[in-house]
Write a protein that holds these residues in place. Structure first.
Motif, mmCIF file in Angstrom:
data_model
loop_
_atom_site.group_PDB
_atom_site.id
_atom_site.type_symbol
_atom_site.label_atom_id
_atom_site.label_comp_id
_atom_site.label_asym_id
_atom_site.label_seq_id
_atom_site.Cartn_x
_atom_site.Cartn_y
_atom_site.Cartn_z
ATOM 1 N N GLU A 39 -36.522 13.687 -14.660
ATOM 2 C CA GLU A 39 -35.930 13.899 -13.340
ATOM 3 C C GLU A 39 -34.424 14.111 -13.429
ATOM 4 N N THR A 40 -33.954 15.082 -12.676
ATOM 5 C CA THR A 40 -32.564 15.558 -12.571
ATOM 6 C C THR A 40 -32.176 16.508 -13.704
ATOM 7 N N THR A 41 -33.096 16.795 -14.655
ATOM 8 C CA THR A 41 -32.764 17.735 -15.729
ATOM 9 C C THR A 41 -33.473 19.069 -15.549
ATOM 10 N N GLU A 42 -34.286 19.218 -14.521
ATOM 11 C CA GLU A 42 -35.052 20.433 -14.332
ATOM 12 C C GLU A 42 -34.149 21.628 -13.998
ATOM 13 N N PRO A 43 -34.515 22.835 -14.431
ATOM 14 C CA PRO A 43 -33.714 24.026 -14.115
ATOM 15 C C PRO A 43 -33.820 24.395 -12.646
ATOM 16 N N ALA A 44 -32.926 25.284 -12.214
ATOM 17 C CA ALA A 44 -32.852 25.665 -10.795
ATOM 18 C C ALA A 44 -34.149 26.284 -10.295
ATOM 19 N N VAL A 45 -34.883 26.979 -11.180
ATOM 20 C CA VAL A 45 -36.116 27.639 -10.747
ATOM 21 C C VAL A 45 -37.130 26.618 -10.235
ATOM 22 N N CYS A 46 -37.036 25.381 -10.700
ATOM 23 C CA CYS A 46 -37.973 24.341 -10.273
ATOM 24 C C CYS A 46 -37.646 23.789 -8.885
ATOM 25 N N LEU A 47 -36.483 24.131 -8.361
ATOM 26 C CA LEU A 47 -36.060 23.590 -7.073
ATOM 27 C C LEU A 47 -36.168 24.610 -5.945
ATOM 28 N N ARG A 48 -36.828 25.721 -6.222
ATOM 29 C CA ARG A 48 -37.027 26.727 -5.175
ATOM 30 C C ARG A 48 -37.973 26.193 -4.109
ATOM 31 N N ASP A 49 -37.822 26.700 -2.903
ATOM 32 C CA ASP A 49 -38.629 26.226 -1.780
ATOM 33 C C ASP A 49 -40.117 26.485 -1.977
ATOM 34 N N ASP A 50 -40.470 27.548 -2.712
ATOM 35 C CA ASP A 50 -41.884 27.836 -2.900
ATOM 36 C C ASP A 50 -42.499 27.006 -4.024
ATOM 37 N N ILE A 51 -41.672 26.197 -4.718
ATOM 38 C CA ILE A 51 -42.168 25.345 -5.787
ATOM 39 C C ILE A 51 -42.227 23.891 -5.338
ATOM 40 N N GLN A 52 -41.248 23.444 -4.575
ATOM 41 C CA GLN A 52 -41.191 22.051 -4.139
ATOM 42 C C GLN A 52 -40.489 21.956 -2.793
ATOM 43 N N THR A 53 -40.527 20.764 -2.211
ATOM 44 C CA THR A 53 -39.898 20.505 -0.922
ATOM 45 C C THR A 53 -38.568 19.791 -1.135
ATOM 46 N N THR A 85 -34.590 16.834 -6.510
ATOM 47 C CA THR A 85 -35.261 16.990 -7.797
ATOM 48 C C THR A 85 -36.673 17.494 -7.552
ATOM 49 N N PHE A 86 -37.328 17.931 -8.611
ATOM 50 C CA PHE A 86 -38.687 18.433 -8.453
ATOM 51 C C PHE A 86 -39.622 17.331 -7.955
ATOM 52 N N ARG A 87 -39.417 16.120 -8.429
ATOM 53 C CA ARG A 87 -40.299 15.013 -8.073
ATOM 54 C C ARG A 87 -39.918 14.336 -6.753
ATOM 55 N N GLY A 88 -38.777 14.670 -6.187
ATOM 56 C CA GLY A 88 -38.349 14.056 -4.943
ATOM 57 C C GLY A 88 -36.854 14.193 -4.755
ATOM 58 N N ARG A 89 -36.144 13.062 -4.809
ATOM 59 C CA ARG A 89 -34.690 13.084 -4.692
ATOM 60 C C ARG A 89 -34.128 11.814 -5.313
ATOM 61 N N VAL A 90 -32.862 11.873 -5.708
ATOM 62 C CA VAL A 90 -32.152 10.677 -6.168
ATOM 63 C C VAL A 90 -30.855 10.575 -5.378
ATOM 64 N N CYS A 91 -30.434 9.337 -5.088
ATOM 65 C CA CYS A 91 -29.161 9.088 -4.413
ATOM 66 C C CYS A 91 -28.137 8.749 -5.486
ATOM 67 N N GLU A 92 -27.264 9.678 -5.773
ATOM 68 C CA GLU A 92 -26.343 9.557 -6.900
ATOM 69 C C GLU A 92 -24.986 10.104 -6.481
ATOM 70 N N CYS A 93 -23.948 9.249 -6.541
ATOM 71 C CA CYS A 93 -22.611 9.704 -6.144
ATOM 72 C C CYS A 93 -22.225 10.942 -6.941
ATOM 73 N N PRO A 94 -21.716 11.990 -6.291
ATOM 74 C CA PRO A 94 -21.531 13.291 -6.943
ATOM 75 C C PRO A 94 -20.187 13.456 -7.634
ATOM 76 N N ILE A 95 -20.037 14.590 -8.273
ATOM 77 C CA ILE A 95 -18.748 15.057 -8.789
ATOM 78 C C ILE A 95 -18.427 16.337 -8.029
ATOM 79 N N VAL A 96 -17.309 16.355 -7.313
ATOM 80 C CA VAL A 96 -16.945 17.487 -6.466
ATOM 81 C C VAL A 96 -15.554 17.984 -6.860
#
Length: 623
Positions: free
Chosen positions: A399-413, A437-448
């Motif tokens: 989790e959190t290492t998946e490529p962008a293609v795995c996060l498309r709307d037609d692949i996951q919610t 993430t592909f499996r759901g989501r994580v709450c993780e303070c970001p780097i902006v």
């Protein structure tokens, strides 16, 4: 076909079945009954090898057991959704028997089912529900099944039926989150296939899959997200029949590597050995391409070969294959060396390795279903289609290492779209700790913008570092009024907020102006007049006086003041006189010192007048 050929075929088939019985592994996912209470528990179920399992995800629904057509071998007259309560997805419970599993799924899907649960009709270990063989069922609906399926035990099926008969609502959660391992940031997968294009629906589905999946696979491979390896199933001819006509037509290298006859007819068309040779050529193509750092060219070769060299056009041969290889710029000589002499009575290193790999190790089990995908050493079950397979591969990433293609709307919610996933968010700066993430989501303070945020990710995130004021002012208070802007964020501090001079407060939510006049912290001389301003103050003097902010005092503009300009001049003149006297004294002392030094030096070379007189008087006394 002939009696001898039939015997050989049966012998080979028995060998394969015997191998499968000990090594075949049924791939499973978990099933959790959430109601009624007396059935609450987690159970195992076997994933069907058709439809689209929700790898990496879950599906919750309410169970319905039809009043009629309980084996679903015929079409349902009406939708089954009307018989369920609420808006939950419909899980249809069906009985095993009388028709193919795929037909049950197809009829249930057309009646509104979101998934099917097939109850076994005998107490036995779970089995894999597979697609029918090519000659046993029409294929027009097989690739259109899109719902997941699961086989459950007879005992669980009977318990669910009993609860439903009492009017109880049975809710179930199907869970595929752990159906495939997801250990790290790279997915390793295998595709077990063959070059035969005349084996019916399964051959057609695998050729179509290669064409559709080629682009996605090559992108994942080139960027290092995946490691792909193609494989080919072969078996050997029993030693007693290696010299028979049938074995010679279906095998190479004296019966060591065999494949079924493409048309299941030894008397016409291509033979099994032709399939083995082309399988070997494809395996060797991958080997050579992989050695040159371009393993993804295999997808181009297999796609082009299926288009340019089909069996139906009588082009399924070496000449056509060589043309495809040349067009892709791969070393043909090395491929020919890899293929070797297929008539020789010796082992072929590539095919020997394929046979060894086919035998299961650990939890994987033997590869016996063709075509088959093995993802992270676990066999894939489900429809052989681009979206379904890509979803399964995406579930194999940590989790959190998946490529962008795995996060498309037609692949996951994207769960961050619903209430920000329950994570922290700064509305003003549009910065969120929710990471999809592909499996759901994580709450993780970001780097902006190079600024790192730290915190629990759910209720709090705080900017850290030297550049933190660049992002939403570091989370600190900031205000602008009458053209002036003040900030509680200090660039040279790595964290924290502090109200600027002239303000007081926590520095985060508010900074209030300090009234220096009221609090008597400035402009306090007798002639001073204080006026508070936002963030500062203004001080003026009465009459013809001028305010000196550094000394918090008033002075006269024309020579009179509280402290008198005359006094100031006295001090100045006194300092000047002291300086002149000091200088004169210094000059006198230096001059006197210099005179004495000069006299001492001159005395050594010239006698002085008084000294001469003393010497004369002394001489006379001696006379």
């Amino acid at each position: 076909m002939g009696i001898l050929g039939f015997v050989i075929f049966v012998s080979c088939l028995l060998f394969m079945i015997e191998s499968c019985l000990g090594r075949f592994v049924v791939e499973k996912n978990s099933l959790r009954v959430t109601s009624p209470d007396h059935l609450k528990d987690v159970y195992e179920c076997a994933i069907g090898n058709f439809g689209v399992p929700q790898y990496g995800g879950t599906l919750t629904g309410v169970v319905n057991y039809p009043k009629s057509n309980q084996k679903a071998c015929q079409r349902f007259d009406s939708s089954l959704k009307s018989e369920t309560a609420g808006g939950l997805p419909l899980f249809v419970l069906l009985d095993r028997g009388e028709c193919y599993f795929t037909l049950k799924a197809w009829n249930a899907q057309n009646a509104g089912a979101a998934a099917i649960l097939v109850a076994d009709d005998r107490p036995e270990p779970l089995i894999t529900m597979d697609m029918p063989e090519a000659d046993n069922a029409p294929a027009d609906y097989l690739q259109n099944i899109t719902i997941p399926s699961a086989l459950i035990s007879k005992a669980l099926g009977d318990s669910i039926k009993k609860a439903l008969s009492k009017g109880e609502m049975v809710n179930i959660k199907l869970d595929w989150t752990e159906a495939l391992p997801h250990p790290d940031e790279r997915v390793e997968y295998e595709f077990w296939t063959n070059s035969n294009d005349e084996c019916g629906p399964k051959c057609n589905s695998q050729i179509n899959f290669v064409k559709e999946f080629k682009g996605a696979s090559q992108i994942l491979e080139k960027k290092g997200y995946t490691q792909f390896t193609p494989h080919y199933i072969t078996w050997y001819c029993p030693e007693a029949f290696t010299l028979s006509k049938q074995c010679k037509s279906q095998c190479i290298n004296h019966g060591r590597y065999c494949a079924p006859d493409p048309e299941n007819d030894f008397s016409k068309g291509y033979d099994g050995k032709d399939v083995v040779v082309q399988n070997l050529r494809q395996a060797c193509f991958y080997k050579v391409a992989n050695e040159t750092g371009k393993p993804w060219l295999w997808w181009d070769y297999v796609t082009d070969f299926s288009i340019r060299c089909p069996m139906k056009d009588k082009k399924y041969n070496k000449e056509c294959a060589d043309e495809v290889i040349k067009s892709l710029g791969v070393d043909l000589k090395k491929i020919d060396e890899c293929v070797g002499d297929t008539e020789a009575d010796k082992e072929n290193a590539v095919l020997k390795a394929e046979q060894e790999t086919q035998i299961g190790k650990g939890t994987r089990g033997d590869v016996t279903i063709l075509p088959t995908l093995v993802i992270n050493n676990r066999q894939y079950r489900g429809k052989l289609a681009k979206q379904a397979v890509l979803k399964a591969i995406c579930s194999g990433f940590e989790e959190t290492t998946e490529p962008a293609v795995c996060l498309r709307d037609d692949i996951q919610t994207n769960e961050c779209l619903d209430n920000n996933g329950g994570c922290w968010k700064d509305e003003a700066a549009n910065v969120t700790a929710c990471r999809d993430t592909f499996r759901g989501r994580v709450c993780e303070c970001p780097i902006v913008q190079g600024v790192k945020f730290a915190g629990d990710g759910y209720k709090h995130c705080e900017a850290l570092g030297a550049l933190r004021c660049e992002v939403n002012n570091g989370g600190c208070w900031k205000g602008t009024k009458l053209g002036r802007t003040y900030s509680a964020c200090i660039d040279d501090h790595t964290k924290g907020c502090k109200c600027p001079p002239g303000f007081k407060g926590d520095g985060v939510n508010s900074c209030e102006d300090i009234d220096e006049c009221k609090e008597k912290t400035a402009c306090q001389c007798p002639q001073c007049k204080c006026k508070n301003t936002w963030g500062s103050y203004e001080c003026s003097c009465s009459g013809n006086l001028l305010y000196m902010r550094e000394h918090d005092t008033c002075i006269s503009k024309d020579g009179k003041s509280e402290v008198s300009w005359g006094f100031v001049w006295v001090i100045i003149l006194g300092l000047a006189a002291s300086g002149a006297a000091g200088y004169a004294f210094y000059k006198y002392r230096v001059r006197r010192y210099m005179d004495s030094e000069i006299r001492a030096i001159m005395a050594q070379y010239m006698p002085l007048d008084n000294q001469a007189e003393i010497e004369v008087h002394g001489t006379r006394g001696n006379v």
